[in-house]
Design a protein around this motif. Structure first.
Motif, PDB file in Angstrom:
ATOM      1  N   GLY A  69      30.267  27.450   2.126  1.00 29.52           N
ATOM      2  CA  GLY A  69      31.020  26.287   2.591  1.00 29.52           C
ATOM      3  C   GLY A  69      30.735  25.944   4.040  1.00 29.52           C
ATOM      4  N   VAL A  70      30.411  26.957   4.834  1.00 29.46           N
ATOM      5  CA  VAL A  70      30.037  26.727   6.232  1.00 29.46           C
ATOM      6  C   VAL A  70      28.563  26.328   6.333  1.00 29.46           C
ATOM      7  N   LEU A  71      27.715  27.025   5.588  1.00 35.09           N
ATOM      8  CA  LEU A  71      26.271  26.801   5.698  1.00 35.09           C
ATOM      9  C   LEU A  71      25.830  25.456   5.124  1.00 35.09           C
ATOM     10  N   LEU A  72      26.420  25.033   4.008  1.00 39.98           N
ATOM     11  CA  LEU A  72      25.951  23.808   3.345  1.00 39.98           C
ATOM     12  C   LEU A  72      25.999  22.588   4.262  1.00 39.98           C
ATOM     13  N   PRO A  73      27.148  22.284   4.901  1.00 38.62           N
ATOM     14  CA  PRO A  73      27.138  21.127   5.808  1.00 38.62           C
ATOM     15  C   PRO A  73      26.346  21.391   7.082  1.00 38.62           C
ATOM     16  N   THR A  74      26.361  22.639   7.560  1.00 44.65           N
ATOM     17  CA  THR A  74      25.634  22.965   8.784  1.00 44.65           C
ATOM     18  C   THR A  74      24.147  22.732   8.615  1.00 44.65           C
ATOM     19  N   VAL A  75      23.608  23.174   7.470  1.00 46.44           N
ATOM     20  CA  VAL A  75      22.168  23.043   7.270  1.00 46.44           C
ATOM     21  C   VAL A  75      21.765  21.582   7.092  1.00 46.44           C
ATOM     22  N   PHE A  76      22.678  20.738   6.590  1.00 42.59           N
ATOM     23  CA  PHE A  76      22.394  19.311   6.507  1.00 42.59           C
ATOM     24  C   PHE A  76      22.284  18.698   7.903  1.00 42.59           C
ATOM     25  N   VAL A  77      23.204  19.101   8.790  1.00 44.76           N
ATOM     26  CA  VAL A  77      23.147  18.614  10.179  1.00 44.76           C
ATOM     27  C   VAL A  77      21.851  19.081  10.834  1.00 44.76           C
ATOM     28  N   VAL A  78      21.507  20.341  10.623  1.00 45.06           N
ATOM     29  CA  VAL A  78      20.272  20.899  11.172  1.00 45.06           C
ATOM     30  C   VAL A  78      19.057  20.158  10.617  1.00 45.06           C
ATOM     31  N   LEU A  79      19.105  19.854   9.312  1.00 41.29           N
ATOM     32  CA  LEU A  79      18.010  19.116   8.685  1.00 41.29           C
ATOM     33  C   LEU A  79      17.811  17.761   9.362  1.00 41.29           C
ATOM     34  N   GLY A  80      18.929  17.064   9.635  1.00 44.14           N
ATOM     35  CA  GLY A  80      18.840  15.770  10.307  1.00 44.14           C
ATOM     36  C   GLY A  80      18.254  15.885  11.701  1.00 44.14           C
ATOM     37  N   ARG A  81      18.658  16.932  12.445  1.00 45.05           N
ATOM     38  CA  ARG A  81      18.120  17.120  13.789  1.00 45.05           C
ATOM     39  C   ARG A  81      16.628  17.442  13.734  1.00 45.05           C
ATOM     40  N   GLY A 170      16.978  29.277   3.303  1.00 46.84           N
ATOM     41  CA  GLY A 170      16.697  30.584   2.717  1.00 46.84           C
ATOM     42  C   GLY A 170      17.962  31.399   2.531  1.00 46.84           C
ATOM     43  N   ALA A 171      18.861  31.366   3.529  1.00 49.69           N
ATOM     44  CA  ALA A 171      20.123  32.097   3.428  1.00 49.69           C
ATOM     45  C   ALA A 171      20.986  31.555   2.292  1.00 49.69           C
ATOM     46  N   ILE A 172      21.010  30.234   2.137  1.00 50.28           N
ATOM     47  CA  ILE A 172      21.786  29.626   1.051  1.00 50.28           C
ATOM     48  C   ILE A 172      21.252  30.075  -0.306  1.00 50.28           C
ATOM     49  N   ASP A 173      19.943  30.121  -0.431  1.00 50.95           N
ATOM     50  CA  ASP A 173      19.332  30.563  -1.686  1.00 50.95           C
ATOM     51  C   ASP A 173      19.734  31.999  -2.010  1.00 50.95           C
ATOM     52  N   VAL A 174      19.694  32.885  -1.003  1.00 52.18           N
ATOM     53  CA  VAL A 174      20.076  34.283  -1.208  1.00 52.18           C
ATOM     54  C   VAL A 174      21.543  34.381  -1.626  1.00 52.18           C
ATOM     55  N   LEU A 175      22.416  33.604  -0.972  1.00 54.52           N
ATOM     56  CA  LEU A 175      23.846  33.650  -1.295  1.00 54.52           C
ATOM     57  C   LEU A 175      24.114  33.180  -2.720  1.00 54.52           C
TER      58      LEU A 175
END
Length: 293
Positions: A69-81, A170-175
């Motif tokens: 729940g923390v990583l999913l939106p965070t990685v989207f923001v990171v993807l945009g940056r 990668g972390a999301i995939d492992v989780l």
């Protein structure tokens, strides 16, 4: 191959949308927030998760779901940056190369066997990442810098955002893999994780007190639909081609890298050096080695 084509198109379309949002100077966080209710509802309609199983989730499973729940939106923001700094081509390739993280985790933590083929694939993946973040020294002439079509960033900044995309996905995939091993079905995990992600991001934005942007929120409807379309089509592709999972993995990853390269260079005029192009080729070779050999 219809579902695979849809999955590839939706995945690349997410990157295109995020790039356009950054060019329009819209708050991507708000777009991501608005996308979660759409993805949440579409997960319920398309994947039909067994919501009765929520009560049987273990404490460990919930801890992983909260992490998602923390990583999913965070990685989207990171993807945009990352797209804003490094461009679509390098960012999508870095995202696809995240597949080597669960493979490393399988070796280090879960006792999977090591083979020369996998070691070769991992080596190609790391070489691809190095080639993707390479940037030649920028010209000192400011007039030449104005002709660039992507923001000029030093190598350390560019490397950070590409590495963050790579590590985050990668972390999301492992989780996801670990939750599935504990007996929680993928649709239920996705359903609950989307709900947790939406709530946490909403609370975070409330504390930030942003200037709410209707255009950014409206774009979230499209983002949520594309995100869920990618996931649903990918799952259906695995179901239809159940006897050929390596073909699905390979076609998905190579397809995204190839299409993102065509759109990034052809539409957005992103500039790639010879070494960057080598990185794209190495990324494709990495996928082929890991999933076809």
């Amino acid at each position: 191959m219809l579902y695979l084509s849809i999955a590839v198109l939706c995945s690349v379309s997410v990157s295109v949308l995020l790039k356009l949002l950054r060019q329009a100077d819209l708050d991507i966080r708000q777009t991501i927030l608005a996308g979660y209710p759409i993805a949440f509802l579409l997960t319920l309609l398309l994947l039909a998760p067994d919501t009765a199983g929520i009560g049987s989730l273990t404490g460990t499973a919930w801890a992983i779901i909260v992490a998602l729940g923390v990583l999913l939106p965070t990685v989207f923001v990171v993807l945009g940056r990352a797209i804003g700094v490094a461009g679509m081509v390098a960012t999508d390739a870095a995202q696809r190369l995240s597949l080597i993280i669960p493979i490393i985790a399988a070796f280090v933590w879960f006792g999977d066997s090591v083979s020369m083929t996998r070691l070769l694939g991992l080596a190609l993946g790391f070489l691809a990442l190095i080639a993707l973040v390479y940037r030649p020294s920028q010209p000192k002439d400011s007039t030449d810098a104005k002709t660039q079509n992507t923001p000029i960033a030093n190598v350390s900044t560019l490397s950070f955002w590409l590495f963050a995309v790579w590590a985050g996905y990668g972390a999301i995939d492992v989780l996801f893999k670990q939750v599935a091993k504990q007996g929680a079905a993928f649709p239920l995990t996705l359903f609950v994780s989307f709900g947790v992600a939406g709530v946490l991001l909403f609370l975070y934005l409330l504390m930030q007190r942003p200037n709410w942007q209707p255009r950014a929120l409206m774009a979230g409807v499209l983002l949520g639909a594309l995100n869920m379309g990618n996931i649903y089509a990918y799952v259906r592709a695995h179901q239809v081609l159940a006897d050929s999972p390596s073909i699905v993995f390979t076609a998905m990853n190579v397809g995204v890298i190839a299409l993102a390269s065509i759109i990034g260079v052809g539409v957005f005029k992103e500039r790639l050096s010879g070494i960057n192009m080598l990185g794209i080729a190495l990324a494709i070779a990495c996928v082929l080695v890991l999933f076809l050999l």
